[in-house]
Design a protein around this motif. Structure first.
Motif, short mmCIF file in Angstrom:
data_model
loop_
_atom_site.label_atom_id
_atom_site.label_comp_id
_atom_site.label_asym_id
_atom_site.label_seq_id
_atom_site.Cartn_x
_atom_site.Cartn_y
_atom_site.Cartn_z
N ASP A 69 0.84 -1.19 0.00
CA ASP A 69 0.00 0.00 0.00
C ASP A 69 0.88 1.24 0.00
OD1 ASP A 69 -2.76 -0.86 0.02
OD2 ASP A 69 -2.28 -1.78 1.94
N SER A 70 0.90 1.94 -1.10
CA SER A 70 1.74 3.13 -1.22
C SER A 70 1.11 4.09 -2.20
CB SER A 70 3.15 2.75 -1.69
OG SER A 70 3.10 2.13 -2.96
N MET A 71 1.66 5.30 -2.23
CA MET A 71 1.17 6.36 -3.11
C MET A 71 2.36 6.90 -3.89
SD MET A 71 -0.70 9.89 -1.90
CE MET A 71 0.74 10.35 -0.92
N ARG A 72 2.20 7.08 -5.19
CA ARG A 72 3.27 7.59 -6.03
C ARG A 72 3.21 9.11 -6.09
NH1 ARG A 72 1.98 6.30 -11.05
NH2 ARG A 72 0.00 5.32 -10.49
N PHE A 73 4.32 9.75 -5.76
CA PHE A 73 4.42 11.22 -5.80
C PHE A 73 5.51 11.60 -6.79
CE2 PHE A 73 6.51 15.11 -3.89
CZ PHE A 73 5.57 16.00 -4.40
N ARG A 74 5.11 12.29 -7.86
CA ARG A 74 6.04 12.65 -8.93
C ARG A 74 6.23 14.17 -8.96
NH1 ARG A 74 5.70 10.49 -15.14
NH2 ARG A 74 6.08 8.55 -13.97
N VAL A 75 7.49 14.58 -9.19
CA VAL A 75 7.86 15.99 -9.34
C VAL A 75 8.61 16.13 -10.65
CG1 VAL A 75 9.08 17.94 -8.32
CG2 VAL A 75 8.15 16.15 -6.84
N GLY A 76 8.23 17.10 -11.48
CA GLY A 76 8.96 17.27 -12.74
C GLY A 76 8.44 18.41 -13.57
N ILE A 77 8.92 18.46 -14.80
CA ILE A 77 8.54 19.52 -15.75
C ILE A 77 7.87 18.86 -16.95
CG2 ILE A 77 9.37 21.39 -17.22
CD1 ILE A 77 11.76 21.70 -15.38
N LYS A 78 6.69 19.35 -17.32
CA LYS A 78 5.96 18.79 -18.46
C LYS A 78 6.53 19.33 -19.77
CE LYS A 78 2.03 20.44 -17.18
NZ LYS A 78 0.58 20.73 -17.18
N GLU A 79 6.31 18.58 -20.85
CA GLU A 79 6.81 19.01 -22.16
C GLU A 79 6.16 20.30 -22.62
OE1 GLU A 79 6.95 16.22 -25.28
OE2 GLU A 79 7.99 14.67 -24.12
N ASP A 80 4.90 20.55 -22.21
CA ASP A 80 4.22 21.77 -22.64
C ASP A 80 4.32 22.89 -21.61
OD1 ASP A 80 2.62 20.71 -20.68
OD2 ASP A 80 0.74 20.86 -21.82
N ALA A 81 5.24 22.77 -20.66
CA ALA A 81 5.41 23.82 -19.65
C ALA A 81 5.80 25.14 -20.32
CB ALA A 81 6.45 23.41 -18.62
N ALA A 82 5.24 26.23 -19.80
CA ALA A 82 5.56 27.55 -20.36
C ALA A 82 6.96 27.99 -20.01
CB ALA A 82 4.54 28.58 -19.86
N HIS A 83 7.47 27.53 -18.86
CA HIS A 83 8.80 27.93 -18.41
C HIS A 83 9.60 26.67 -18.07
CE1 HIS A 83 6.08 31.31 -17.43
NE2 HIS A 83 7.07 32.03 -17.90
N ILE A 84 10.75 26.52 -18.72
CA ILE A 84 11.59 25.35 -18.52
C ILE A 84 13.02 25.80 -18.26
CG2 ILE A 84 12.49 23.22 -19.53
CD1 ILE A 84 10.01 23.13 -21.33
N SER A 85 13.47 25.62 -17.02
CA SER A 85 14.85 25.95 -16.68
C SER A 85 15.36 25.01 -15.60
CB SER A 85 14.97 27.40 -16.21
OG SER A 85 16.34 27.77 -16.09
N GLY A 86 14.97 23.74 -15.71
CA GLY A 86 15.45 22.74 -14.78
C GLY A 86 14.85 22.87 -13.39
#
Length: 354
Positions: free
Chosen positions: A316-333
């Motif tokens: 029993d666990s929950m997946r927590f994801r952090v990241g940048i989407k391909e369609d993000a308006a601002h991408i700088s890591g």
């Protein structure tokens, strides 16, 4: 911005006479009073009465240096009086400031007259490197307090067994995903709110980095130096997106309180608090989406009785994801700071409130 101390109880709703009130109670009011003890900070709040302003405009009105303005803004933001955000400018991005509250109300009888935030919770902490899935693009890497893990800017280090000790994680694009166990050792397992707190920032100077690699089809012209839109997912469902910056670019002389001297990247980030309950998802006190606990987890998990608790398994666990989407308006890591880097001595904190 939501005040960081649980004894500061913000009321985002307007009062009956139209004012936005910040309610304070308990012993930890000294920091709030201190924020109002400086004439320049009072003037800043007056300037922001009916408008948003950038740092340069505030500096000109007050006749003081940019560094001093940044210091005063930091005090006001940490106290919860103002919030800051970034918008495209004529050259790069500019930081705008806005006032969050009109009145400060002290309650000198704690517990009376205010709906207190629940304090009955179970907390666990996850080191930035203790992820279970990832897709990451360089420049990227992992580090412990003493040194880089293996080498700089090599995605293969994310497979290293040393990763679980990493206290800072960074990448230019992609995601990391954590497994949050749900076998909570509470008397009753049901919970009404999940709160996830972590220190995050964007990265600067990614465009000119010789190690830069992006997904096929993504042009580097899309990169926005020093500003990123970070998305969050729970169990594969996107719950919110939040804009962060490379804080070092705003004040290059301000070093992270915990960051080791040998570190050559972004020094610290913003403490981001994600709350998800039965009404929706909130970041730093502001509702970001209508995605609720009921969308993320089955009702029987939220309302387990003792019999169900006995049946709870390690799976029993929950997946927590952090990241940048391909369609993000601002991408700088992005940087994820742990307890040995940045300004806050914490890893990724997850609280389950009854």
């Amino acid at each position: 911005m939501e005040p960081k101390n649980p004894e500061q109880i913000p009321n985002p709703d307007q009062s009956k006479d139209g004012y936005r009130d910040l309610h304070i109670e308990g012993r930890n009011t000294a920091r709030i009073v201190k924020a109002l003890s400086n004439e320049f900070r009072i003037q800043i709040l007056e300037l922001l009465e009916n408008r948003e302003m950038n740092i340069n405009s505030i500096r000109k009105h007050l006749g003081i240096s940019k560094t001093t303005v940044l210091m005063h803004l930091k005090v006001l933001e940490e106290a919860g009086f103002i919030s800051t955000f970034y918008v495209p400018g004529s050259v790069g991005h500019q930081k705008l400031c806005k006032k969050e509250y009109d009145r400060l109300i002290f309650n000198f009888t704690p517990g009376k007259g205010i709906n207190r935030e629940p304090t009955n919770y179970y907390e666990l902490n996850i080191a930035p490197g203790n992820y279970f899935n990832f897709e990451i693009y360089p420049p990227c890497g992992l580090a412990v307090k003493e040194s880089i893990i293996i080498r700089w800017d090599d995605p293969s280090v994310f497979f290293s067994a040393e990763r679980i000790n990493a206290s800072i994680l960074w990448g230019t694009f992609g995601f990391v995903e954590y497994l949050v166990p749900l076998n909570i050792p509470c008397e009753d397992l049901g919970f009404s709110k999940i709160e996830i707190t972590m220190e995050l920032s964007a990265r600067g100077n990614v465009v000119g980095n010789r190690m830069l690699i992006l997904p096929e089809g993504m042009d580097k012209d899309r990169l926005t130096d020093g500003v990123s839109d970070i998305a969050f997912w729970l169990n594969g469902i996107e719950i919110a997106e939040h804009q962060v910056m490379d804080e070092t670019k705003a004040d290059e002389h301000n070093m992270g309180k915990l960051t080791p001297h040998w570190w050559r990247g972004t020094q610290y980030g913003e403490l981001v608090k994600i709350e998800i309950d039965h009404t929706g998802t909130f970041i730093n006190g502001v509702q970001k989406s209508a995605v609720s606990l009921d969308n993320i987890l089955p009702r029987e998990v939220l309302q387990r009785n003792l019999q169900m608790k006995r049946l709870l398994t390690s799976g029993d666990s929950m997946r927590f994801r952090v990241g940048i989407k391909e369609d993000a308006a601002h991408i700088s890591g992005f940087n994820i700071f742990g307890k040995d880097f940045g300004n806050y001595p914490t890893d990724i904190s997850v609280r389950f409130y009854k």
